[in-house]
Motif scaffolding. Structure first.
Motif, PDB file in Angstrom:
ATOM      1  N   GLY A 105       0.952  -1.219   0.141  1.00  0.00           N
ATOM      2  CA  GLY A 105       0.030  -0.006   0.230  1.00  0.00           C
ATOM      3  C   GLY A 105       0.741   1.283  -0.116  1.00  0.00           C
ATOM      4  O   GLY A 105       0.525   2.323  -0.741  1.00  0.00           O
ATOM      5  N   LEU A 106       1.879   1.294   0.633  1.00  0.00           N
ATOM      6  CA  LEU A 106       3.005   2.276   0.778  1.00  0.00           C
ATOM      7  C   LEU A 106       3.544   2.323  -0.476  1.00  0.00           C
ATOM      8  O   LEU A 106       3.856   3.825  -0.883  1.00  0.00           O
ATOM      9  CB  LEU A 106       3.978   2.042   1.971  1.00  0.00           C
ATOM     10  CG  LEU A 106       3.338   2.447   3.251  1.00  0.00           C
ATOM     11  CD1 LEU A 106       4.403   2.112   4.411  1.00  0.00           C
ATOM     12  CD2 LEU A 106       2.779   3.453   3.678  1.00  0.00           C
ATOM     13  N   ILE A 107       3.973   1.635  -1.197  1.00  0.00           N
ATOM     14  CA  ILE A 107       4.341   1.571  -2.529  1.00  0.00           C
ATOM     15  C   ILE A 107       3.528   2.273  -3.517  1.00  0.00           C
ATOM     16  O   ILE A 107       3.803   3.196  -4.228  1.00  0.00           O
ATOM     17  CB  ILE A 107       5.107   0.368  -3.094  1.00  0.00           C
ATOM     18  CG1 ILE A 107       5.891  -0.066  -2.099  1.00  0.00           C
ATOM     19  CG2 ILE A 107       5.348   0.587  -4.722  1.00  0.00           C
ATOM     20  CD1 ILE A 107       6.456  -1.579  -2.495  1.00  0.00           C
ATOM     21  N   VAL A 111       3.793   6.035  -5.316  1.00  0.00           N
ATOM     22  CA  VAL A 111       3.744   6.277  -6.968  1.00  0.00           C
ATOM     23  C   VAL A 111       2.613   7.342  -7.307  1.00  0.00           C
ATOM     24  O   VAL A 111       2.697   8.160  -7.770  1.00  0.00           O
ATOM     25  CB  VAL A 111       3.317   5.031  -7.609  1.00  0.00           C
ATOM     26  CG1 VAL A 111       2.976   5.201  -8.785  1.00  0.00           C
ATOM     27  CG2 VAL A 111       4.644   4.056  -7.364  1.00  0.00           C
ATOM     28  N   LEU A 112       1.495   7.202  -6.495  1.00  0.00           N
ATOM     29  CA  LEU A 112       0.176   8.070  -6.581  1.00  0.00           C
ATOM     30  C   LEU A 112       0.563   9.349  -6.150  1.00  0.00           C
ATOM     31  O   LEU A 112       0.205  10.371  -7.069  1.00  0.00           O
ATOM     32  CB  LEU A 112      -0.786   7.584  -5.863  1.00  0.00           C
ATOM     33  CG  LEU A 112      -1.626   6.317  -6.573  1.00  0.00           C
ATOM     34  CD1 LEU A 112      -2.765   5.916  -5.645  1.00  0.00           C
ATOM     35  CD2 LEU A 112      -2.030   6.384  -7.810  1.00  0.00           C
ATOM     36  N   PRO A 116       2.082  12.268 -10.301  1.00  0.00           N
ATOM     37  CA  PRO A 116       1.548  13.379 -10.732  1.00  0.00           C
ATOM     38  C   PRO A 116       2.239  14.839 -10.493  1.00  0.00           C
ATOM     39  O   PRO A 116       1.882  15.999 -10.981  1.00  0.00           O
ATOM     40  CB  PRO A 116       0.020  13.344  -9.998  1.00  0.00           C
ATOM     41  CG  PRO A 116       0.082  12.021  -9.432  1.00  0.00           C
ATOM     42  CD  PRO A 116       1.335  11.622  -9.208  1.00  0.00           C
ATOM     43  N   THR A 117       2.969  14.923  -9.330  1.00  0.00           N
ATOM     44  CA  THR A 117       3.654  16.218  -8.892  1.00  0.00           C
ATOM     45  C   THR A 117       4.896  16.245  -9.633  1.00  0.00           C
ATOM     46  O   THR A 117       5.475  17.457  -9.278  1.00  0.00           O
ATOM     47  CB  THR A 117       3.731  16.143  -7.300  1.00  0.00           C
ATOM     48  OG1 THR A 117       4.620  15.064  -6.914  1.00  0.00           O
ATOM     49  CG2 THR A 117       2.275  16.238  -6.664  1.00  0.00           C
ATOM     50  N   THR A 118       5.246  15.292 -10.460  1.00  0.00           N
ATOM     51  CA  THR A 118       6.576  15.675 -11.092  1.00  0.00           C
ATOM     52  C   THR A 118       6.577  15.498 -12.490  1.00  0.00           C
ATOM     53  O   THR A 118       7.441  14.820 -13.336  1.00  0.00           O
ATOM     54  CB  THR A 118       7.985  14.621 -10.611  1.00  0.00           C
ATOM     55  OG1 THR A 118       7.120  13.054 -10.543  1.00  0.00           O
ATOM     56  CG2 THR A 118       8.098  14.885  -9.039  1.00  0.00           C
ATOM     57  N   GLU A 119       5.406  15.763 -13.135  1.00  0.00           N
ATOM     58  CA  GLU A 119       5.182  15.837 -14.455  1.00  0.00           C
ATOM     59  C   GLU A 119       6.036  16.486 -15.401  1.00  0.00           C
ATOM     60  O   GLU A 119       6.143  16.035 -16.424  1.00  0.00           O
ATOM     61  CB  GLU A 119       3.711  16.150 -14.888  1.00  0.00           C
ATOM     62  CG  GLU A 119       2.602  15.362 -14.349  1.00  0.00           C
ATOM     63  CD  GLU A 119       1.031  15.613 -14.739  1.00  0.00           C
ATOM     64  OE1 GLU A 119       1.088  16.623 -15.489  1.00  0.00           O
ATOM     65  OE2 GLU A 119       0.280  14.884 -14.401  1.00  0.00           O
ATOM     66  N   ILE A 129      12.651   8.815  -8.275  1.00  0.00           N
ATOM     67  CA  ILE A 129      11.932   9.640  -7.160  1.00  0.00           C
ATOM     68  C   ILE A 129      11.018   8.866  -6.378  1.00  0.00           C
ATOM     69  O   ILE A 129      10.525   8.481  -5.191  1.00  0.00           O
ATOM     70  CB  ILE A 129      11.383  10.988  -7.230  1.00  0.00           C
ATOM     71  CG1 ILE A 129      12.632  11.996  -7.639  1.00  0.00           C
ATOM     72  CG2 ILE A 129      10.582  11.788  -6.100  1.00  0.00           C
ATOM     73  CD1 ILE A 129      12.163  13.467  -7.984  1.00  0.00           C
ATOM     74  N   ALA A 130       9.891   8.328  -7.295  1.00  0.00           N
ATOM     75  CA  ALA A 130       8.878   7.383  -6.653  1.00  0.00           C
ATOM     76  C   ALA A 130       9.362   6.152  -6.065  1.00  0.00           C
ATOM     77  O   ALA A 130       8.917   5.656  -4.850  1.00  0.00           O
ATOM     78  CB  ALA A 130       7.876   7.072  -7.973  1.00  0.00           C
TER      79      ALA A 130
END
Length: 219
Positions: A105-107, A111-112, A116-119, A129-130
């Motif tokens: 779940g933490l993985i 990712v989520l 989205p914040t590093t597009e 980074i993910a």
């Protein structure tokens, strides 16, 4: 460029796998071995990033990681395991299966949150980074679900590996920052080694559940 991305992601994935497999281990010797494998792959990742980014500082990072984290620290951890005769399975705060489900779940959360914040970033940086954030969160989870002090130290060291993985994946990261982190980890390891020795002398165990029981009685 495709080879650069593929190999970098492969190395990052192996580091993540080692961090995740630590949640499935109850013996400290196996956890130390997984941490050493994680550090070895991290040093290879630093060398590869140095080649891909044409950055000499990353080669130095790889050498420091190889010497300090893949050789010196595992030797110290194994010495502690042998000296304190910690060959039995360590106690966990929750069932193994549940901790691994939480790890997955933490993985997913990492990712989520990251992608989205590093597009606007490079694909290599985004995915590194993910993966790095996943390793950090898994290390934190390991510290939470293990009651043994040495197992919690391994979780802390794994978290730091995640931070280094994030640093080497970002072009232009100053070498002095990476070196400072490595030196800080070594100093912290030495301090914690003394701390563990004192705990062992007074309580004849490194299981922190006994300390919690003493604290409750004191209240």
């Amino acid at each position: 460029m495709t080879l650069t991305f593929s190999l970098a992601h492969l190395l990052g994935g192996i580091i993540l796998l080692c961090a995740f497999l630590q949640l499935s281990q109850r013996r400290l010797a196996a956890m130390v071995t997984l941490y050493q494998a994680e550090a070895l792959v991290l040093s290879a990742a630093a060398f590869w990033q140095g080649y891909a980014q044409h950055e000499m500082a990353l080669y130095l990072t790889g050498l420091i990681t190889l010497a300090l984290k893949a050789v010196v620290l595992p030797m110290g951890l194994r010495e502690i395991v042998l000296r304190f005769n910690m060959v039995r399975a360590v106690e966990t705060a929750m069932p193994m299966a549940l901790s691994m489900i939480l790890g997955l779940g933490l993985i997913g959360v990492a990712v989520l949150v990251t992608l989205p914040t590093t597009e606007s970033s490079l694909s290599l940086t985004r995915e590194d980074i993910a993966i790095a954030l996943s390793v950090v969160l898994l290390g934190l989870l390991l510290m939470t679900v293990r009651r043994n002090a040495l197992a919690q130290i391994i979780g802390f060291l794994s978290m730091e590996n995640g931070l280094v993985l994030a640093a080497i994946g970002m072009p232009g990261m100053p070498f002095v920052a990476e070196f400072s982190v490595a030196l800080l980890v070594l100093l912290a390891f030495l301090v914690v080694g003394v701390f563990l020795l004192r705990i062992r002398e007074h309580f004849d165990t490194l299981d922190l559940s006994g300390l919690e029981e003493i604290e409750r009685r004191g209240r």
